[in-house]
Each structure stands twice: as structure tokens, then as C-alpha cells.
Design a protein around this motif. Structure first.
Motif, PDB file in Angstrom:
ATOM      1  N   LEU A  49       0.825  -1.212   0.000  1.00 21.47           N
ATOM      2  CA  LEU A  49       0.000   0.000   0.000  1.00 21.47           C
ATOM      3  C   LEU A  49       0.859   1.261   0.000  1.00 21.47           C
ATOM      4  O   LEU A  49       0.553   2.231  -0.695  1.00 21.47           O
ATOM      5  N   HIS A  50       1.938   1.235   0.778  1.00 23.90           N
ATOM      6  CA  HIS A  50       2.840   2.386   0.829  1.00 23.90           C
ATOM      7  C   HIS A  50       3.462   2.648  -0.550  1.00 23.90           C
ATOM      8  O   HIS A  50       3.480   3.785  -1.030  1.00 23.90           O
ATOM      9  N   GLU A  51       3.976   1.599  -1.160  1.00 26.48           N
ATOM     10  CA  GLU A  51       4.597   1.740  -2.486  1.00 26.48           C
ATOM     11  C   GLU A  51       3.584   2.211  -3.523  1.00 26.48           C
ATOM     12  O   GLU A  51       3.882   3.064  -4.358  1.00 26.48           O
ATOM     13  N   LEU A  52       2.380   1.664  -3.465  1.00 25.95           N
ATOM     14  CA  LEU A  52       1.331   2.060  -4.400  1.00 25.95           C
ATOM     15  C   LEU A  52       0.956   3.523  -4.198  1.00 25.95           C
ATOM     16  O   LEU A  52       0.778   4.269  -5.168  1.00 25.95           O
ATOM     17  N   GLY A  53       0.866   3.942  -2.943  1.00 23.55           N
ATOM     18  CA  GLY A  53       0.559   5.344  -2.648  1.00 23.55           C
ATOM     19  C   GLY A  53       1.623   6.283  -3.188  1.00 23.55           C
ATOM     20  O   GLY A  53       1.307   7.330  -3.765  1.00 23.55           O
ATOM     21  N   GLU A  54       2.879   5.919  -3.000  1.00 23.19           N
ATOM     22  CA  GLU A  54       3.972   6.744  -3.536  1.00 23.19           C
ATOM     23  C   GLU A  54       3.923   6.796  -5.057  1.00 23.19           C
ATOM     24  O   GLU A  54       4.090   7.852  -5.660  1.00 23.19           O
ATOM     25  N   TYR A  55       3.672   5.641  -5.675  1.00 22.46           N
ATOM     26  CA  TYR A  55       3.600   5.571  -7.139  1.00 22.46           C
ATOM     27  C   TYR A  55       2.477   6.453  -7.672  1.00 22.46           C
ATOM     28  O   TYR A  55       2.633   7.136  -8.683  1.00 22.46           O
ATOM     29  N   LEU A  56       1.346   6.469  -6.965  1.00 20.65           N
ATOM     30  CA  LEU A  56       0.196   7.260  -7.400  1.00 20.65           C
ATOM     31  C   LEU A  56       0.271   8.715  -6.953  1.00 20.65           C
ATOM     32  O   LEU A  56      -0.589   9.518  -7.292  1.00 20.65           O
ATOM     33  N   GLY A  57       1.310   9.048  -6.156  1.00 19.26           N
ATOM     34  CA  GLY A  57       1.507  10.434  -5.749  1.00 19.26           C
ATOM     35  C   GLY A  57       0.733  10.849  -4.515  1.00 19.26           C
ATOM     36  O   GLY A  57       0.562  12.037  -4.262  1.00 19.26           O
TER      37      GLY A  57
END
Length: 95
Positions: A49-57
């Protein structure tokens, strides 16, 4: 109840997509048993979730401010567990 169903379906979809990606990147002789993959996915869900959040900004909310704000929102009528317990174990006076 419907939101739980959507959350489960979304989790399943993400898990399957990540498994496909991992399988694609791994050597051909490596096997990913479903039970092991489920445990691995579950244990890494927070990081995913953290990585996805960073990827999505998306930026994470300021934790301390959020904790302070949410603590103040507790409904005044809702008893706190310690208070409920203390009241429950107090000796009752008989008339």
C-alpha cells in the motif's frame, strides 16, 4: 457489508496481479504455492500500500496530528473501556 465485499475483491485482484508479475519475473522452475503466496501477500500488504501510494503520488497524512484530532472526536456518550471496567467492579451498596 457491501464495502467489505468490495475490499475483499480488490485485495484478491491485486494479489493475483502481483502473483502474475512475480511469476513472470521469477525463474521458470520456481513454484509459488497458493497458501504461501497468500501469507506472503498478507505480510507485505502494508508495504504494498505504501509503495502504491507513492507511485500514485499520495502523501501520507501527518500521523501525530491525525492521532490528536481523532482522539478528540470520540463521542462523549461512548464510555471508555477503563471507566466501564472500573464501574463494573465497584461494590454495589445495598439499601
Amino acid at each position: 457489508m457491501r464495502i467489505l465485499l468490495y475490499a475483499a475483491l480488490l485485495s484478491l485482484l491485486v494479489s493475483r496481479e502481483l502473483l502474475d508479475l512475480v511469476t513472470e519475473q521469477a525463474d521458470d522452475e520456481i513454484v509459488f504455492p497458493p497458501e504461501r503466496w497468500a501469507a506472503t501477500f498478507r505480510s507485505h500488504a502494508q508495504l504494498i500500500l505504501h509503495e502504491l501510494g507513492e507511485y500514485l503520488g499520495y502523501s501520507t497524512p501527518p500521523l501525530l496530528e491525525r492521532l490528536i484530532e481523532d482522539t478528540q472526536k470520540i463521542h462523549q456518550q461512548r464510555p471508555i473501556l477503563q471507566e466501564t471496567f472500573a464501574t463494573a467492579i465497584q461494590p454495589r451498596c445495598e439499601s
